[in-house]
Design an enzyme around this catalytic site. Sequence first.
Site, mmCIF file in Angstrom:
data_model
loop_
_atom_site.group_PDB
_atom_site.id
_atom_site.type_symbol
_atom_site.label_atom_id
_atom_site.label_comp_id
_atom_site.label_asym_id
_atom_site.label_seq_id
_atom_site.Cartn_x
_atom_site.Cartn_y
_atom_site.Cartn_z
ATOM 1 N N ASP A 259 0.827 -1.202 0.000
ATOM 2 C CA ASP A 259 0.000 0.000 0.000
ATOM 3 C C ASP A 259 0.869 1.263 0.000
ATOM 4 O O ASP A 259 1.847 1.350 0.758
ATOM 5 C CB ASP A 259 -0.899 0.012 1.238
ATOM 6 C CG ASP A 259 -1.745 -1.250 1.367
ATOM 7 O OD1 ASP A 259 -1.301 -2.316 0.916
ATOM 8 O OD2 ASP A 259 -2.843 -1.159 1.940
ATOM 9 N N HIS B 69 -0.682 4.773 -0.278
ATOM 10 C CA HIS B 69 -1.454 5.774 0.454
ATOM 11 C C HIS B 69 -0.918 7.208 0.346
ATOM 12 O O HIS B 69 -0.570 7.839 1.343
ATOM 13 C CB HIS B 69 -1.572 5.371 1.920
ATOM 14 C CG HIS B 69 -2.663 4.363 2.162
ATOM 15 N ND1 HIS B 69 -3.967 4.552 1.744
ATOM 16 C CD2 HIS B 69 -2.643 3.148 2.776
ATOM 17 C CE1 HIS B 69 -4.704 3.502 2.094
ATOM 18 N NE2 HIS B 69 -3.926 2.631 2.710
ATOM 19 N N ASP C 105 -4.502 0.478 -2.919
ATOM 20 C CA ASP C 105 -4.474 1.533 -1.909
ATOM 21 C C ASP C 105 -3.406 2.582 -2.207
ATOM 22 O O ASP C 105 -2.532 2.877 -1.384
ATOM 23 C CB ASP C 105 -4.286 0.960 -0.504
ATOM 24 C CG ASP C 105 -5.605 0.519 0.122
ATOM 25 O OD1 ASP C 105 -6.629 0.497 -0.594
ATOM 26 O OD2 ASP C 105 -5.619 0.196 1.326
ATOM 27 N N ASN D 214 -9.222 -1.455 -1.162
ATOM 28 C CA ASN D 214 -10.495 -0.986 -0.611
ATOM 29 C C ASN D 214 -10.633 0.530 -0.702
ATOM 30 O O ASN D 214 -11.741 1.059 -0.848
ATOM 31 C CB ASN D 214 -10.661 -1.444 0.840
ATOM 32 C CG ASN D 214 -9.574 -0.936 1.763
ATOM 33 O OD1 ASN D 214 -8.390 -1.152 1.512
ATOM 34 N ND2 ASN D 214 -9.957 -0.279 2.854
ATOM 35 N N HIS D 215 -9.520 1.259 -0.692
ATOM 36 C CA HIS D 215 -9.605 2.721 -0.755
ATOM 37 C C HIS D 215 -9.910 3.216 -2.168
ATOM 38 O O HIS D 215 -10.526 4.275 -2.317
ATOM 39 C CB HIS D 215 -8.330 3.346 -0.190
ATOM 40 C CG HIS D 215 -8.266 3.260 1.305
ATOM 41 N ND1 HIS D 215 -8.682 4.279 2.129
ATOM 42 C CD2 HIS D 215 -7.865 2.252 2.118
ATOM 43 C CE1 HIS D 215 -8.530 3.907 3.392
ATOM 44 N NE2 HIS D 215 -8.031 2.688 3.411
ATOM 45 N N HIS E 128 -5.939 -7.554 -2.798
ATOM 46 C CA HIS E 128 -5.651 -6.552 -1.772
ATOM 47 C C HIS E 128 -5.955 -7.056 -0.363
ATOM 48 O O HIS E 128 -5.113 -6.968 0.535
ATOM 49 C CB HIS E 128 -6.438 -5.270 -2.029
ATOM 50 C CG HIS E 128 -6.119 -4.191 -1.036
ATOM 51 N ND1 HIS E 128 -4.927 -3.503 -1.053
ATOM 52 C CD2 HIS E 128 -6.825 -3.699 0.019
ATOM 53 C CE1 HIS E 128 -4.904 -2.630 -0.052
ATOM 54 N NE2 HIS E 128 -6.048 -2.742 0.615
ATOM 55 N N HIS F 99 -7.721 -24.152 1.199
ATOM 56 C CA HIS F 99 -8.915 -24.472 0.412
ATOM 57 C C HIS F 99 -9.021 -23.550 -0.801
ATOM 58 O O HIS F 99 -9.244 -24.006 -1.924
ATOM 59 C CB HIS F 99 -10.162 -24.341 1.296
ATOM 60 C CG HIS F 99 -11.423 -24.735 0.606
ATOM 61 N ND1 HIS F 99 -12.678 -24.505 1.134
ATOM 62 C CD2 HIS F 99 -11.668 -25.328 -0.606
ATOM 63 C CE1 HIS F 99 -13.597 -24.950 0.312
ATOM 64 N NE2 HIS F 99 -13.014 -25.449 -0.765
#
Length: 397
Positions: free
Chosen positions: A61, A63, A97, A132-133, A234, A297
Amino acid sequence: MTDAQNDDVLCKKVPPLLSSFIDTFVDFTVSGGLFLLPPPPPNPNPQTHYPTPNRLIAIGDLHGDLEKSKEALRLAGLIDAADRWSGGEATVVQIGDVLDRGGDELKILYLLEKLKREALKCGGKLITLNGNHEIMNVEGDFRYVTRGGLEEFKVWADWYSVGDRMKALCSGLLDKRKEDIFKGIPFSFPGVRNEFYDAFKARIAALRPDGPIARRFLSDNVTVLVVGDSVFVHGGLLAQHVEEYGLQRINDEVRDWINGLKGRYSPNYCRGRDAVVWLRKFSDEEEKKCDCSALEHVLATIPGAKRMIMGHTIQEMGINGICDNKAIRIDVGMSKGCTNGLPEVLEINRNSNELRILTSNTLYRKDAQNSYYDAYRKEGLGLMVPEQGPKQVEVKA
Protein backbone atom coordinates in the site's frame (compact mmCIF):
# COMPACT_ATOMS: atom_id res chain seq x y z
CA MET A 1 -17.79 37.52 -42.26
CA THR A 2 -19.32 37.02 -38.81
CA ASP A 3 -17.37 36.25 -35.64
CA ALA A 4 -18.74 32.69 -35.71
CA GLN A 5 -17.51 32.24 -39.30
CA ASN A 6 -14.12 33.62 -38.33
CA ASP A 7 -13.95 31.08 -35.48
CA ASP A 8 -14.84 28.26 -37.87
CA VAL A 9 -12.10 29.29 -40.27
CA LEU A 10 -9.61 29.53 -37.41
CA CYS A 11 -10.57 26.10 -36.07
CA LYS A 12 -10.16 24.52 -39.49
CA LYS A 13 -6.60 25.81 -39.56
CA VAL A 14 -5.80 24.55 -36.06
CA PRO A 15 -3.55 21.47 -36.15
CA PRO A 16 -5.33 18.27 -35.11
CA LEU A 17 -2.75 17.83 -32.34
CA LEU A 18 -4.19 20.79 -30.40
CA SER A 19 -6.39 18.59 -28.22
CA SER A 20 -3.44 16.33 -27.42
CA PHE A 21 -1.27 19.35 -26.66
CA ILE A 22 -3.86 20.68 -24.19
CA ASP A 23 -4.12 17.29 -22.47
CA THR A 24 -0.33 17.08 -22.21
CA PHE A 25 -0.18 20.59 -20.77
CA VAL A 26 -2.77 19.73 -18.11
CA ASP A 27 -1.02 16.43 -17.30
CA PHE A 28 2.34 18.14 -16.95
CA THR A 29 0.91 20.73 -14.58
CA VAL A 30 -1.07 18.35 -12.38
CA SER A 31 1.51 15.53 -12.24
CA GLY A 32 4.35 17.69 -11.01
CA GLY A 33 6.15 17.87 -14.34
CA LEU A 34 5.81 14.42 -15.91
CA PHE A 35 5.67 13.69 -19.62
CA LEU A 36 3.90 10.42 -20.48
CA LEU A 37 4.71 8.28 -23.47
CA PRO A 38 1.81 7.73 -25.87
CA PRO A 39 -0.60 5.14 -24.44
CA PRO A 40 -0.63 1.61 -25.84
CA PRO A 41 -3.63 0.47 -27.88
CA PRO A 42 -6.66 -0.12 -25.63
CA ASN A 43 -7.09 -3.68 -24.44
CA PRO A 44 -10.80 -4.58 -24.16
CA ASN A 45 -9.98 -7.76 -22.20
CA PRO A 46 -7.11 -7.17 -19.76
CA GLN A 47 -5.49 -10.32 -18.45
CA THR A 48 -6.14 -11.94 -15.10
CA HIS A 49 -3.48 -14.67 -15.49
CA TYR A 50 0.16 -14.14 -16.45
CA PRO A 51 2.98 -16.67 -16.84
CA THR A 52 5.88 -16.78 -14.40
CA PRO A 53 8.34 -13.95 -15.17
CA ASN A 54 12.06 -14.15 -14.53
CA ARG A 55 11.71 -11.50 -11.86
CA LEU A 56 8.52 -10.62 -9.98
CA ILE A 57 8.28 -7.68 -7.57
CA ALA A 58 5.34 -6.98 -5.24
CA ILE A 59 4.81 -3.55 -3.64
CA GLY A 60 2.35 -2.86 -0.84
CA ASP A 61 0.00 0.00 0.00
CA LEU A 62 1.27 3.49 -0.96
CA HIS A 63 -1.45 5.77 0.45
CA GLY A 64 -0.65 9.13 -1.07
CA ASP A 65 3.04 9.26 -0.15
CA LEU A 66 5.03 9.96 -3.32
CA GLU A 67 8.43 10.02 -1.63
CA LYS A 68 7.97 6.60 -0.01
CA SER A 69 6.53 5.22 -3.26
CA LYS A 70 9.70 6.19 -5.08
CA GLU A 71 11.83 4.70 -2.31
CA ALA A 72 10.02 1.39 -2.68
CA LEU A 73 10.52 1.42 -6.45
CA ARG A 74 14.22 2.21 -6.05
CA LEU A 75 14.71 -0.59 -3.53
CA ALA A 76 14.03 -3.04 -6.32
CA GLY A 77 16.01 -1.07 -8.92
CA LEU A 78 12.83 -0.28 -10.86
CA ILE A 79 13.46 3.45 -11.38
CA ASP A 80 16.62 5.50 -11.82
CA ALA A 81 17.57 8.83 -10.28
CA ALA A 82 15.34 10.63 -12.81
CA ASP A 83 12.35 8.39 -11.98
CA ARG A 84 12.55 6.58 -15.33
CA TRP A 85 11.84 2.87 -15.60
CA SER A 86 15.02 0.84 -15.06
CA GLY A 87 13.47 -2.50 -14.21
CA GLY A 88 14.04 -4.09 -17.60
CA GLU A 89 11.74 -7.06 -18.17
CA ALA A 90 10.62 -7.37 -14.56
CA THR A 91 6.94 -7.79 -13.73
CA VAL A 92 5.80 -5.53 -10.89
CA VAL A 93 2.53 -5.76 -8.98
CA GLN A 94 1.31 -2.88 -6.81
CA ILE A 95 -1.28 -4.31 -4.43
CA GLY A 96 -3.64 -1.30 -4.34
CA ASP A 97 -4.47 1.53 -1.91
CA VAL A 98 -2.75 4.38 -3.72
CA LEU A 99 -5.56 6.67 -2.58
CA ASP A 100 -6.27 8.33 0.82
CA ARG A 101 -4.15 9.17 3.87
CA GLY A 102 -1.75 11.42 1.90
CA GLY A 103 -1.59 14.42 -0.38
CA ASP A 104 0.20 12.97 -3.43
CA GLU A 105 -2.48 10.61 -4.71
CA LEU A 106 -2.69 12.02 -8.24
CA LYS A 107 1.07 12.35 -8.53
CA ILE A 108 1.46 8.66 -7.69
CA LEU A 109 -1.24 7.69 -10.20
CA TYR A 110 0.55 9.67 -12.89
CA LEU A 111 3.93 8.20 -11.95
CA LEU A 112 2.59 4.64 -12.08
CA GLU A 113 0.94 5.30 -15.44
CA LYS A 114 4.18 6.75 -16.79
CA LEU A 115 6.14 3.71 -15.58
CA LYS A 116 3.58 1.30 -17.05
CA ARG A 117 4.18 2.75 -20.49
CA GLU A 118 7.97 2.85 -20.09
CA ALA A 119 8.06 -0.72 -18.76
CA LEU A 120 6.07 -1.95 -21.75
CA LYS A 121 8.68 -0.56 -24.14
CA CYS A 122 11.37 -2.52 -22.26
CA GLY A 123 9.46 -5.79 -22.15
CA GLY A 124 8.43 -5.33 -18.51
CA LYS A 125 5.06 -4.95 -16.84
CA LEU A 126 3.64 -2.83 -14.04
CA ILE A 127 0.23 -4.10 -12.94
CA THR A 128 -1.88 -2.20 -10.40
CA LEU A 129 -4.69 -3.58 -8.26
CA ASN A 130 -7.75 -2.04 -6.70
CA GLY A 131 -7.63 -1.76 -2.95
CA ASN A 132 -10.50 -0.99 -0.61
CA HIS A 133 -9.61 2.72 -0.75
CA GLU A 134 -9.96 2.82 -4.54
CA ILE A 135 -13.38 1.18 -4.19
CA MET A 136 -14.38 3.59 -1.41
CA ASN A 137 -13.41 6.67 -3.38
CA VAL A 138 -15.22 5.62 -6.54
CA GLU A 139 -18.29 5.12 -4.34
CA GLY A 140 -17.80 8.63 -2.90
CA ASP A 141 -16.62 7.52 0.54
CA PHE A 142 -13.97 10.07 1.52
CA ARG A 143 -13.58 9.25 5.22
CA TYR A 144 -9.80 8.88 4.91
CA VAL A 145 -9.00 11.76 2.57
CA THR A 146 -6.56 14.41 3.83
CA ARG A 147 -6.57 18.15 3.43
CA GLY A 148 -3.67 17.76 0.99
CA GLY A 149 -5.59 15.16 -0.97
CA LEU A 150 -8.59 17.45 -1.31
CA GLU A 151 -6.41 20.33 -2.45
CA GLU A 152 -4.65 18.16 -5.04
CA PHE A 153 -7.97 17.22 -6.65
CA LYS A 154 -9.20 20.82 -6.53
CA VAL A 155 -6.09 21.90 -8.44
CA TRP A 156 -6.68 19.08 -10.94
CA ALA A 157 -10.29 20.21 -11.50
CA ASP A 158 -9.18 23.82 -12.03
CA TRP A 159 -6.66 22.86 -14.71
CA TYR A 160 -8.96 20.27 -16.27
CA SER A 161 -11.65 22.95 -16.65
CA VAL A 162 -9.11 25.34 -18.19
CA GLY A 163 -8.24 22.64 -20.72
CA ASP A 164 -11.91 22.07 -21.53
CA ARG A 165 -12.48 25.80 -22.04
CA MET A 166 -9.55 25.89 -24.45
CA LYS A 167 -10.96 22.94 -26.39
CA ALA A 168 -14.44 24.47 -26.43
CA LEU A 169 -13.11 27.35 -28.53
CA CYS A 170 -13.20 24.95 -31.47
CA SER A 171 -16.20 22.72 -32.06
CA GLY A 172 -15.40 19.05 -32.18
CA LEU A 173 -12.37 19.17 -29.90
CA LEU A 174 -14.31 18.68 -26.67
CA ASP A 175 -15.55 15.19 -25.85
CA LYS A 176 -19.30 15.57 -25.33
CA ARG A 177 -19.36 13.29 -22.28
CA LYS A 178 -16.75 15.51 -20.59
CA GLU A 179 -18.40 18.86 -21.21
CA ASP A 180 -19.61 19.18 -17.60
CA ILE A 181 -17.70 16.97 -15.20
CA PHE A 182 -19.71 18.41 -12.28
CA LYS A 183 -23.11 17.46 -13.66
CA GLY A 184 -25.36 16.03 -10.94
CA ILE A 185 -23.00 16.87 -8.08
CA PRO A 186 -24.59 18.91 -5.23
CA PHE A 187 -23.26 22.34 -4.27
CA SER A 188 -23.06 21.57 -0.55
CA PHE A 189 -22.36 18.53 1.61
CA PRO A 190 -23.82 17.93 5.10
CA GLY A 191 -21.10 17.65 7.71
CA VAL A 192 -18.43 19.14 5.44
CA ARG A 193 -17.00 22.60 6.13
CA ASN A 194 -17.84 25.20 3.51
CA GLU A 195 -14.19 25.76 2.62
CA PHE A 196 -13.95 22.18 1.32
CA TYR A 197 -17.07 22.18 -0.86
CA ASP A 198 -15.19 22.87 -4.11
CA ALA A 199 -12.58 20.23 -3.31
CA PHE A 200 -15.28 17.65 -2.52
CA LYS A 201 -17.02 18.42 -5.81
CA ALA A 202 -13.72 18.01 -7.65
CA ARG A 203 -12.95 14.67 -5.99
CA ILE A 204 -16.43 13.32 -6.70
CA ALA A 205 -16.24 14.48 -10.33
CA ALA A 206 -12.83 12.88 -10.80
CA LEU A 207 -13.41 9.54 -9.10
CA ARG A 208 -17.07 8.64 -9.47
CA PRO A 209 -17.92 5.87 -11.97
CA ASP A 210 -16.85 7.09 -15.43
CA GLY A 211 -15.17 10.13 -13.88
CA PRO A 212 -12.06 11.32 -15.75
CA ILE A 213 -9.55 10.07 -13.16
CA ALA A 214 -11.41 6.83 -12.42
CA ARG A 215 -11.77 6.04 -16.11
CA ARG A 216 -8.19 6.92 -16.96
CA PHE A 217 -6.21 5.51 -14.02
CA LEU A 218 -8.40 2.99 -12.19
CA SER A 219 -10.45 1.26 -14.89
CA ASP A 220 -7.43 -0.75 -16.08
CA ASN A 221 -6.67 -1.96 -12.56
CA VAL A 222 -7.36 -5.59 -11.77
CA THR A 223 -8.98 -6.67 -8.52
CA VAL A 224 -7.54 -10.19 -8.44
CA LEU A 225 -4.46 -11.41 -10.29
CA VAL A 226 -2.50 -14.60 -10.83
CA VAL A 227 1.16 -14.40 -11.86
CA GLY A 228 2.73 -17.82 -12.18
CA ASP A 229 1.98 -19.62 -8.91
CA SER A 230 1.23 -16.43 -6.92
CA VAL A 231 -2.28 -15.04 -6.36
CA PHE A 232 -2.48 -11.29 -5.70
CA VAL A 233 -5.43 -9.60 -4.01
CA HIS A 234 -5.65 -6.55 -1.77
CA GLY A 235 -7.56 -8.05 1.17
CA GLY A 236 -7.93 -11.76 0.52
CA LEU A 237 -9.84 -14.39 -1.42
CA LEU A 238 -12.22 -16.98 -0.09
CA ALA A 239 -13.20 -20.18 -1.88
CA GLN A 240 -16.70 -18.79 -2.34
CA HIS A 241 -15.32 -15.85 -4.33
CA VAL A 242 -13.60 -18.19 -6.76
CA GLU A 243 -16.39 -20.75 -6.97
CA GLU A 244 -19.36 -18.36 -7.19
CA TYR A 245 -17.84 -15.65 -9.39
CA GLY A 246 -14.47 -16.64 -10.81
CA LEU A 247 -11.46 -14.35 -11.04
CA GLN A 248 -12.07 -13.08 -14.55
CA ARG A 249 -15.68 -12.18 -13.79
CA ILE A 250 -14.61 -10.25 -10.69
CA ASN A 251 -12.15 -8.20 -12.73
CA ASP A 252 -14.60 -7.62 -15.58
CA GLU A 253 -17.46 -6.52 -13.34
CA VAL A 254 -15.37 -4.15 -11.24
CA ARG A 255 -13.91 -2.65 -14.41
CA ASP A 256 -17.38 -2.16 -15.88
CA TRP A 257 -18.52 -0.51 -12.65
CA ILE A 258 -15.59 1.93 -12.63
CA ASN A 259 -16.36 2.76 -16.27
CA GLY A 260 -19.90 3.74 -15.31
CA LEU A 261 -21.74 0.69 -16.66
CA LYS A 262 -22.94 -0.82 -13.37
CA GLY A 263 -24.50 1.93 -11.27
CA ARG A 264 -23.19 3.83 -8.28
CA TYR A 265 -22.07 1.03 -5.95
CA SER A 266 -19.46 -1.68 -6.37
CA PRO A 267 -20.34 -5.38 -6.64
CA ASN A 268 -21.21 -7.19 -3.41
CA TYR A 269 -17.87 -9.02 -3.25
CA CYS A 270 -16.16 -5.62 -2.89
CA ARG A 271 -18.22 -4.60 0.16
CA GLY A 272 -18.31 -5.98 3.69
CA ARG A 273 -15.80 -7.67 5.98
CA ASP A 274 -15.45 -10.74 3.73
CA ALA A 275 -14.96 -8.70 0.55
CA VAL A 276 -11.92 -9.31 -1.62
CA VAL A 277 -10.60 -5.83 -0.80
CA TRP A 278 -11.55 -5.87 2.92
CA LEU A 279 -10.83 -9.41 4.14
CA ARG A 280 -8.34 -9.82 7.02
CA LYS A 281 -8.71 -13.56 7.62
CA PHE A 282 -5.15 -14.25 6.47
CA SER A 283 -3.39 -11.03 7.49
CA ASP A 284 -3.42 -10.89 11.30
CA GLU A 285 0.15 -10.69 12.57
CA GLU A 286 -0.52 -13.55 14.99
CA GLU A 287 -0.51 -16.76 12.98
CA LYS A 288 -2.91 -18.48 15.40
CA LYS A 289 -5.58 -15.97 14.33
CA CYS A 290 -5.15 -16.81 10.65
CA ASP A 291 -7.25 -19.54 9.06
CA CYS A 292 -4.62 -21.63 7.28
CA SER A 293 -7.17 -24.33 6.43
CA ALA A 294 -9.39 -21.82 4.61
CA LEU A 295 -6.33 -20.47 2.82
CA GLU A 296 -5.34 -23.93 1.58
CA HIS A 297 -8.92 -24.47 0.41
CA VAL A 298 -9.02 -21.31 -1.70
CA LEU A 299 -5.56 -21.95 -3.19
CA ALA A 300 -6.74 -25.42 -4.18
CA THR A 301 -9.54 -23.83 -6.25
CA ILE A 302 -6.99 -21.92 -8.39
CA PRO A 303 -4.93 -24.26 -10.59
CA GLY A 304 -1.21 -24.05 -9.86
CA ALA A 305 -1.53 -21.52 -7.02
CA LYS A 306 1.00 -21.91 -4.19
CA ARG A 307 0.60 -18.67 -2.27
CA MET A 308 -1.60 -15.62 -1.78
CA ILE A 309 0.07 -12.20 -1.62
CA MET A 310 -1.97 -9.43 -0.02
CA GLY A 311 -1.81 -5.93 1.44
CA HIS A 312 -4.48 -4.02 3.42
CA THR A 313 -3.34 -4.91 6.96
CA ILE A 314 -0.20 -3.18 8.23
CA GLN A 315 2.55 -5.57 9.30
CA GLU A 316 4.65 -3.83 11.93
CA MET A 317 7.25 -6.58 11.70
CA GLY A 318 7.62 -5.92 7.97
CA ILE A 319 6.81 -8.24 5.08
CA ASN A 320 6.23 -11.76 6.40
CA GLY A 321 4.80 -15.14 5.60
CA ILE A 322 2.56 -17.54 7.54
CA CYS A 323 0.85 -20.88 6.93
CA ASP A 324 4.10 -22.31 5.51
CA ASN A 325 4.48 -19.15 3.43
CA LYS A 326 1.18 -19.73 1.67
CA ALA A 327 0.09 -16.26 2.88
CA ILE A 328 2.50 -13.40 2.25
CA ARG A 329 1.58 -10.00 3.75
CA ILE A 330 3.30 -6.99 2.16
CA ASP A 331 1.64 -3.86 3.60
CA VAL A 332 4.35 -2.30 5.79
CA GLY A 333 2.47 0.97 6.43
CA MET A 334 5.16 2.92 4.60
CA SER A 335 3.08 6.06 4.05
CA LYS A 336 3.53 8.90 6.50
CA GLY A 337 -0.27 8.86 6.69
CA CYS A 338 -0.10 5.34 8.16
CA THR A 339 2.78 4.30 10.42
CA ASN A 340 5.60 5.87 8.37
CA GLY A 341 7.16 2.42 8.10
CA LEU A 342 10.38 1.69 6.27
CA PRO A 343 9.72 0.68 2.65
CA GLU A 344 10.06 -3.01 1.85
CA VAL A 345 9.18 -4.96 -1.29
CA LEU A 346 8.90 -8.64 -2.12
CA GLU A 347 11.02 -10.24 -4.84
CA ILE A 348 10.48 -13.66 -6.42
CA ASN A 349 13.12 -14.96 -8.83
CA ARG A 350 12.13 -17.63 -11.31
CA ASN A 351 15.52 -19.34 -11.54
CA SER A 352 15.90 -19.92 -7.81
CA ASN A 353 12.18 -19.90 -6.96
CA GLU A 354 13.29 -17.90 -3.96
CA LEU A 355 11.19 -15.32 -2.11
CA ARG A 356 13.24 -12.43 -0.75
CA ILE A 357 12.47 -9.20 1.03
CA LEU A 358 14.21 -6.06 -0.17
CA THR A 359 14.36 -3.62 2.70
CA SER A 360 15.63 -0.11 3.37
CA ASN A 361 16.41 -1.13 6.95
CA THR A 362 20.17 -0.69 6.81
CA LEU A 363 20.62 -2.02 10.37
CA TYR A 364 19.92 -5.45 8.91
CA ARG A 365 22.36 -5.07 6.02
CA LYS A 366 24.49 -8.14 5.43
CA ASP A 367 26.17 -7.54 2.11
CA ALA A 368 26.15 -3.99 0.77
CA GLN A 369 27.85 -5.15 -2.41
CA ASN A 370 24.72 -7.02 -3.41
CA SER A 371 22.27 -4.29 -2.43
CA TYR A 372 20.07 -1.88 -4.33
CA TYR A 373 20.49 1.72 -3.21
CA ASP A 374 21.87 0.80 0.24
CA ALA A 375 19.26 -1.87 0.77
CA TYR A 376 19.95 -5.54 1.30
CA ARG A 377 17.95 -8.66 0.71
CA LYS A 378 16.82 -10.64 3.74
CA GLU A 379 17.17 -14.21 2.55
CA GLY A 380 14.03 -16.29 2.74
CA LEU A 381 10.69 -15.60 4.35
CA GLY A 382 11.57 -18.07 7.07
CA LEU A 383 13.33 -15.19 8.83
CA MET A 384 10.13 -13.22 8.88
CA VAL A 385 7.62 -15.49 10.58
CA PRO A 386 5.63 -13.90 13.42
CA GLU A 387 7.61 -15.46 16.26
CA GLN A 388 10.61 -13.43 15.09
CA GLY A 389 8.53 -10.27 14.71
CA PRO A 390 9.66 -8.49 17.89
CA LYS A 391 13.22 -8.36 16.63
CA GLN A 392 12.16 -6.54 13.48
CA VAL A 393 9.94 -4.09 15.30
CA GLU A 394 12.81 -3.22 17.57
CA VAL A 395 15.10 -2.46 14.64
CA LYS A 396 12.42 -0.36 12.99
CA ALA A 397 12.11 1.74 16.12
